[in-house]
Design a protein around this motif. Structure first.
Motif, PDB file in Angstrom:
ATOM      1  N   LEU A 164      -3.260   3.078  -2.358  1.00  0.00           N
ATOM      2  CA  LEU A 164      -4.630   3.589  -2.418  1.00  0.00           C
ATOM      3  C   LEU A 164      -5.292   3.208  -3.740  1.00  0.00           C
ATOM      4  O   LEU A 164      -6.457   2.793  -3.766  1.00  0.00           O
ATOM      5  CB  LEU A 164      -4.632   5.106  -2.245  1.00  0.00           C
ATOM      6  N   THR A 165      -4.562   3.342  -4.832  1.00  0.00           N
ATOM      7  CA  THR A 165      -5.106   2.983  -6.145  1.00  0.00           C
ATOM      8  C   THR A 165      -5.511   1.514  -6.185  1.00  0.00           C
ATOM      9  O   THR A 165      -6.631   1.171  -6.597  1.00  0.00           O
ATOM     10  CB  THR A 165      -4.069   3.259  -7.255  1.00  0.00           C
ATOM     11  N   ALA A 166      -4.615   0.642  -5.764  1.00  0.00           N
ATOM     12  CA  ALA A 166      -4.905  -0.791  -5.775  1.00  0.00           C
ATOM     13  C   ALA A 166      -6.037  -1.133  -4.807  1.00  0.00           C
ATOM     14  O   ALA A 166      -6.859  -2.024  -5.094  1.00  0.00           O
ATOM     15  CB  ALA A 166      -3.650  -1.575  -5.410  1.00  0.00           C
ATOM     16  N   SER A 167      -6.113  -0.436  -3.679  1.00  0.00           N
ATOM     17  CA  SER A 167      -7.184  -0.682  -2.712  1.00  0.00           C
ATOM     18  C   SER A 167      -8.546  -0.296  -3.275  1.00  0.00           C
ATOM     19  O   SER A 167      -9.544  -0.987  -3.044  1.00  0.00           O
ATOM     20  CB  SER A 167      -6.910   0.095  -1.421  1.00  0.00           C
ATOM     21  N   LEU A 168      -8.597   0.809  -4.012  1.00  0.00           N
ATOM     22  CA  LEU A 168      -9.855   1.213  -4.651  1.00  0.00           C
ATOM     23  C   LEU A 168     -10.294   0.171  -5.681  1.00  0.00           C
ATOM     24  O   LEU A 168     -11.485  -0.152  -5.781  1.00  0.00           O
ATOM     25  CB  LEU A 168      -9.688   2.580  -5.322  1.00  0.00           C
TER      26      LEU A 168
ATOM     27  N   ILE B 210       1.074   0.321 -12.720  1.00  0.00           N
ATOM     28  CA  ILE B 210       0.685   0.918 -11.452  1.00  0.00           C
ATOM     29  C   ILE B 210       1.780   1.811 -10.872  1.00  0.00           C
ATOM     30  O   ILE B 210       1.499   2.747 -10.131  1.00  0.00           O
ATOM     31  CB  ILE B 210       0.274  -0.189 -10.440  1.00  0.00           C
ATOM     32  N   THR B 211       3.041   1.568 -11.238  1.00  0.00           N
ATOM     33  CA  THR B 211       4.130   2.396 -10.719  1.00  0.00           C
ATOM     34  C   THR B 211       4.109   3.806 -11.316  1.00  0.00           C
ATOM     35  O   THR B 211       4.737   4.716 -10.776  1.00  0.00           O
ATOM     36  CB  THR B 211       5.494   1.748 -11.015  1.00  0.00           C
TER      37      THR B 211
ATOM     38  N   ALA C  41      -5.010  -6.435 -16.824  1.00  0.00           N
ATOM     39  CA  ALA C  41      -6.096  -7.412 -16.887  1.00  0.00           C
ATOM     40  C   ALA C  41      -5.935  -8.540 -15.869  1.00  0.00           C
ATOM     41  O   ALA C  41      -6.912  -9.015 -15.290  1.00  0.00           O
ATOM     42  CB  ALA C  41      -6.175  -7.997 -18.299  1.00  0.00           C
ATOM     43  N   ILE C  42      -4.709  -8.991 -15.640  1.00  0.00           N
ATOM     44  CA  ILE C  42      -4.490 -10.139 -14.752  1.00  0.00           C
ATOM     45  C   ILE C  42      -4.944  -9.836 -13.326  1.00  0.00           C
ATOM     46  O   ILE C  42      -5.659 -10.622 -12.697  1.00  0.00           O
ATOM     47  CB  ILE C  42      -3.017 -10.565 -14.774  1.00  0.00           C
ATOM     48  N   LEU C  43      -4.555  -8.661 -12.813  1.00  0.00           N
ATOM     49  CA  LEU C  43      -4.945  -8.321 -11.444  1.00  0.00           C
ATOM     50  C   LEU C  43      -6.432  -8.022 -11.361  1.00  0.00           C
ATOM     51  O   LEU C  43      -7.075  -8.328 -10.354  1.00  0.00           O
ATOM     52  CB  LEU C  43      -4.133  -7.128 -10.941  1.00  0.00           C
ATOM     53  N   VAL C  44      -7.016  -7.443 -12.406  1.00  0.00           N
ATOM     54  CA  VAL C  44      -8.458  -7.184 -12.406  1.00  0.00           C
ATOM     55  C   VAL C  44      -9.219  -8.498 -12.262  1.00  0.00           C
ATOM     56  O   VAL C  44     -10.151  -8.613 -11.458  1.00  0.00           O
ATOM     57  CB  VAL C  44      -8.893  -6.446 -13.688  1.00  0.00           C
TER      58      VAL C  44
ATOM     59  N   ILE D  28       4.550  -5.667  -8.903  1.00  0.00           N
ATOM     60  CA  ILE D  28       3.551  -5.283  -7.896  1.00  0.00           C
ATOM     61  C   ILE D  28       2.205  -5.940  -8.204  1.00  0.00           C
ATOM     62  O   ILE D  28       1.586  -6.547  -7.322  1.00  0.00           O
ATOM     63  CB  ILE D  28       3.412  -3.750  -7.840  1.00  0.00           C
ATOM     64  N   SER D  29       1.754  -5.829  -9.454  1.00  0.00           N
ATOM     65  CA  SER D  29       0.464  -6.425  -9.820  1.00  0.00           C
ATOM     66  C   SER D  29       0.484  -7.939  -9.630  1.00  0.00           C
ATOM     67  O   SER D  29      -0.484  -8.525  -9.128  1.00  0.00           O
ATOM     68  CB  SER D  29       0.125  -6.092 -11.272  1.00  0.00           C
ATOM     69  N   GLY D  30       1.592  -8.579 -10.008  1.00  0.00           N
ATOM     70  CA  GLY D  30       1.710 -10.023  -9.832  1.00  0.00           C
ATOM     71  C   GLY D  30       1.660 -10.431  -8.367  1.00  0.00           C
ATOM     72  O   GLY D  30       1.017 -11.419  -8.007  1.00  0.00           O
ATOM     73  N   SER D  31       2.310  -9.649  -7.513  1.00  0.00           N
ATOM     74  CA  SER D  31       2.322  -9.951  -6.078  1.00  0.00           C
ATOM     75  C   SER D  31       0.941  -9.773  -5.466  1.00  0.00           C
ATOM     76  O   SER D  31       0.520 -10.541  -4.594  1.00  0.00           O
ATOM     77  CB  SER D  31       3.328  -9.054  -5.366  1.00  0.00           C
ATOM     78  N   MET D  32       0.222  -8.751  -5.920  1.00  0.00           N
ATOM     79  CA  MET D  32      -1.138  -8.536  -5.409  1.00  0.00           C
ATOM     80  C   MET D  32      -2.060  -9.675  -5.828  1.00  0.00           C
ATOM     81  O   MET D  32      -2.885 -10.139  -5.039  1.00  0.00           O
ATOM     82  CB  MET D  32      -1.678  -7.197  -5.909  1.00  0.00           C
TER      83      MET D  32
END
Length: 299
Positions: free
Chosen positions: A9-13, A123-124, A205-208, A255-259
Motif C-alpha cells: 500500500l505504501t509503495a502504491s501510494l 520500506i521494510t 531517492a532511486i525509487l522516487v 524491494i525498492s530495487g525490484s520496484m
C-alpha cells in the motif's frame, strides 16, 4: 492489514502520486529535475536535523520542501543567466547533494541518517512506525502522510487542470493569455518537492526517480490525452509497486530495487507494443498505413 499489505500500500501510494506528477514533468521536459530534487532534499533533511536535533517531525518536511524549492530557483536563475538547463540541473544537483553528504559525514555523527538510507529507503520498517487514528486504529505514519499528499496532488491538478495543460504544452501562449506561468512553475515545483519528501524516507531517492519518470514515459506512448495519460501513469506506478514487491520476495532481494526494475520492464513493454508508437506494432502495421512519429523521435 498484513505486514506485506502495508508495504505494498505504501509503495502504491508513492506510485500514484509520482505517476500523476511525473506526466507534467515529462511534458515540461523536466525529467532530470525529478532526479535533482529527489537528491537535494537530503540537504534539507540534514539542515533541519542540525537545527532541531530531532529526526522526525514537521520540521523535516519544511526543510526538505525548502531544499526542493531552492533547487528549482537556482536552476531557473542559472538558466536565465545563460547556462543550459541540463547543465544548471547538474551543477545544482551535485553541489547540494554533495553538501548534504559532507554534513552527514562531519556533523550528524551517529544519528540514524546516512546516504544509503537516503538512496534506498527503509520500506521494510514502514509497518512498525504507526500512529493511532480514530476508528482506524494503528496506521503506519508513511501511509497517513502519503495519503494526504495524494489528496493534495489530485486536488491541485484537478482544480487547475486547464492551466496545467496550457502552461505545459505552450507556456508562451499561456503567458500571452495572462496566466501566471512562473507562479504555476513554482507551485508545480512545490508539488514535486512535497511528493518527493513524503516518499523519500519510505522508498528512497532511486525509487522516487524511477516512479516519477518511467511510468509517465510509458503512459506517454499509449495516449495523447493528458487526463488518460495521468490515469495510466498512476496505474503503471501501482502495477510496478505490486509486481516489484513479489519479485523481491521471490528473489529475496531489495524491494525498492525490484520496484524500480519493474518500472523499466513496463516501459519496455510499452515501447515495444503500444498501438501507436510501439516498435513491434509498427512492424506489424500494414504497409499502406500512414507513418506515425514517435514521441521520442524518429518515424
Amino acid at each position: 492489514m498484513s505486514y506485506s499489505g502495508w508495504i505494498i500500500l505504501t509503495a502504491s501510494l508513492v506510485g500514484l502520486s509520482c505517476g500523476i506528477i511525473g506526466v507534467l514533468l515529462i511534458l515540461r521536459r523536466m525529467a532530470m529535475m525529478a532526479d535533482a530534487i529527489s537528491h537535494t532534499v537530503l540537504l534539507g533533511i540534514v539542515t533541519a536535523f542540525l537545527i532541531t536535533r530531532e529526526l522526525s517531525g514537521f520540521h523535516m518536511l519544511i526543510g526538505s520542501v525548502a531544499a526542493g524549492l531552492l533547487t528549482a530557483v537556482l536552476v531557473q536563475w542559472f538558466h536565465a543567466k545563460g547556462v543550459q538547463q541540463e547543465a544548471s540541473i547538474g551543477i545544482v544537483f551535485t553541489t547540494m547533494f554533495a553538501l548534504g553528504v559532507v554534513l552527514i559525514a562531519t556533523k550528524v555523527g551517529n544519528a540514524h541518517l546516512d546516504v544509503k538510507h537516503a538512496l534506498m529507503g527503509e520500506i521494510t520498517f514502514i509497518p512498525w512506525e504507526t500512529v493511532e487514528l480514530p476508528l482506524a486504529g494503528a496506521i503506519p505514519e508513511a501511509v497517513v502522510l502519503l495519503s494526504a499528499v495524494l489528496v493534495v496532488v489530485v486536488l491541485v491538478i484537478a482544480l487547475f487542470f486547464k492551466e496545467w495543460k496550457l502552461t505545459s504544452f505552450d507556456p508562451a501562449l499561456a503567458a500571452s493569455l495572462g496566466l501566471p506561468v512562473m507562479v504555476m512553475h513554482y507551485v508545480f515545483m512545490s508539488l514535486v518537492s512535497v511528493t518527493t519528501v513524503a516518499s523519500f524516507d519510505a522508498v528512497g531517492a532511486i525509487l522516487v526517480v524511477a516512479l516519477l519518470i518511467t511510468p509517465a514515459s510509458a503512459a506517454y506512448l499509449w495516449t495523447d490525452r493528458l487526463s488518460v495519460m495521468m490515469v495510466l501513469s498512476g496505474a503503471f506506478g501501482v502495477i510496478s509497486a505490486i509486481s516489484g514487491y513479489y519479485l523481491a520476495v521471490w528473489l529475496d532481494t531489495s524491494i525498492s530495487g525490484s520496484m524500480a526494475f519493474a518500472t523499466g520492464v513496463l516501459f519496455l513493454v510499452s515501447f515495444l507494443f503500444s498501438p501507436k508508437h510501439g516498435q513491434i506494432s509498427r512492424l506489424l502495421r500494414p504497409k499502406g498505413a500512414a507513418e506515425l512519429v514517435s514521441p521520442y523521435g524518429g518515424q
